[in-house]
Design a protein around this motif. Sequence first.
Motif, PDB file in Angstrom:
ATOM      1  N   ILE A 177      -7.020  45.619 -77.784  1.00 22.70           N
ATOM      2  CA  ILE A 177      -7.888  46.178 -78.826  1.00 22.70           C
ATOM      3  C   ILE A 177      -8.743  45.036 -79.341  1.00 22.70           C
ATOM      4  O   ILE A 177      -8.255  43.921 -79.545  1.00 22.70           O
ATOM      5  CB  ILE A 177      -7.084  46.766 -79.995  1.00 22.70           C
TER       6      ILE A 177
ATOM      7  N   LEU B  76      -2.997  46.512 -72.518  1.00 20.10           N
ATOM      8  CA  LEU B  76      -3.870  47.238 -73.428  1.00 20.10           C
ATOM      9  C   LEU B  76      -4.368  46.246 -74.471  1.00 20.10           C
ATOM     10  O   LEU B  76      -3.574  45.575 -75.130  1.00 20.10           O
ATOM     11  CB  LEU B  76      -3.120  48.383 -74.110  1.00 20.10           C
TER      12      LEU B  76
ATOM     13  N   LEU C 133       0.699  48.968 -82.866  1.00 15.54           N
ATOM     14  CA  LEU C 133       0.331  49.721 -81.666  1.00 15.54           C
ATOM     15  C   LEU C 133       1.553  50.010 -80.798  1.00 15.54           C
ATOM     16  O   LEU C 133       1.725  51.126 -80.311  1.00 15.54           O
ATOM     17  CB  LEU C 133      -0.732  48.953 -80.885  1.00 15.54           C
TER      18      LEU C 133
ATOM     19  N   ARG D 253     -12.496  48.946 -80.015  1.00 18.67           N
ATOM     20  CA  ARG D 253     -12.581  49.300 -78.600  1.00 18.67           C
ATOM     21  C   ARG D 253     -11.212  49.041 -77.976  1.00 18.67           C
ATOM     22  O   ARG D 253     -10.627  47.984 -78.166  1.00 18.67           O
ATOM     23  CB  ARG D 253     -13.633  48.446 -77.910  1.00 18.67           C
ATOM     24  N   TYR D 254     -10.723  50.035 -77.241  1.00 16.86           N
ATOM     25  CA  TYR D 254      -9.498  49.884 -76.464  1.00 16.86           C
ATOM     26  C   TYR D 254      -9.898  49.571 -75.029  1.00 16.86           C
ATOM     27  O   TYR D 254     -10.832  50.185 -74.503  1.00 16.86           O
ATOM     28  CB  TYR D 254      -8.702  51.192 -76.416  1.00 16.86           C
TER      29      TYR D 254
ATOM     30  N   LEU E 158      -2.872  58.079 -78.248  1.00 16.66           N
ATOM     31  CA  LEU E 158      -3.722  57.425 -79.249  1.00 16.66           C
ATOM     32  C   LEU E 158      -4.867  58.308 -79.750  1.00 16.66           C
ATOM     33  O   LEU E 158      -5.642  57.885 -80.607  1.00 16.66           O
ATOM     34  CB  LEU E 158      -4.293  56.128 -78.664  1.00 16.66           C
TER      35      LEU E 158
END
Length: 118
Positions: A84, A82, A102, A59-60, A33
């Motif tokens: 976001i 994960l 994603l 923000r991840y 990423l």
Amino acid sequence: MNFSNGSLRVYAHVGIKPVGTLSETAKVLGEILAVSFFEDKSGRFDEFPAFIAEATHIRYALLGNPDPEEDLRDDPTEDFELVIEPRDQTLTSQKADKSDELVSIISLDGRIDCWVLR
């Protein structure tokens, strides 16, 4: 990897098959990423250990698994998640789910198995 120009509240929820430890998985995801993950020591995600990365508007958060005695999930799993979310939580603009996009980006690289969480 930037999914937003700030005009949308971007979010995603993606299941991640671990490639080693949470730290090792965060390193590989960061390479894919083009972001740098760091360990979250704030406790923001309660019992879930996490690694965080930030881009311009998002923000991840790569969430690991809590200790078994703290795991309150109905269906515990060894997989990671994960997430976001917008960096600015006060945005009132339209929401945009980027989970499919994603998953495509991560899958194209080929090092990590992932799927959309609904």
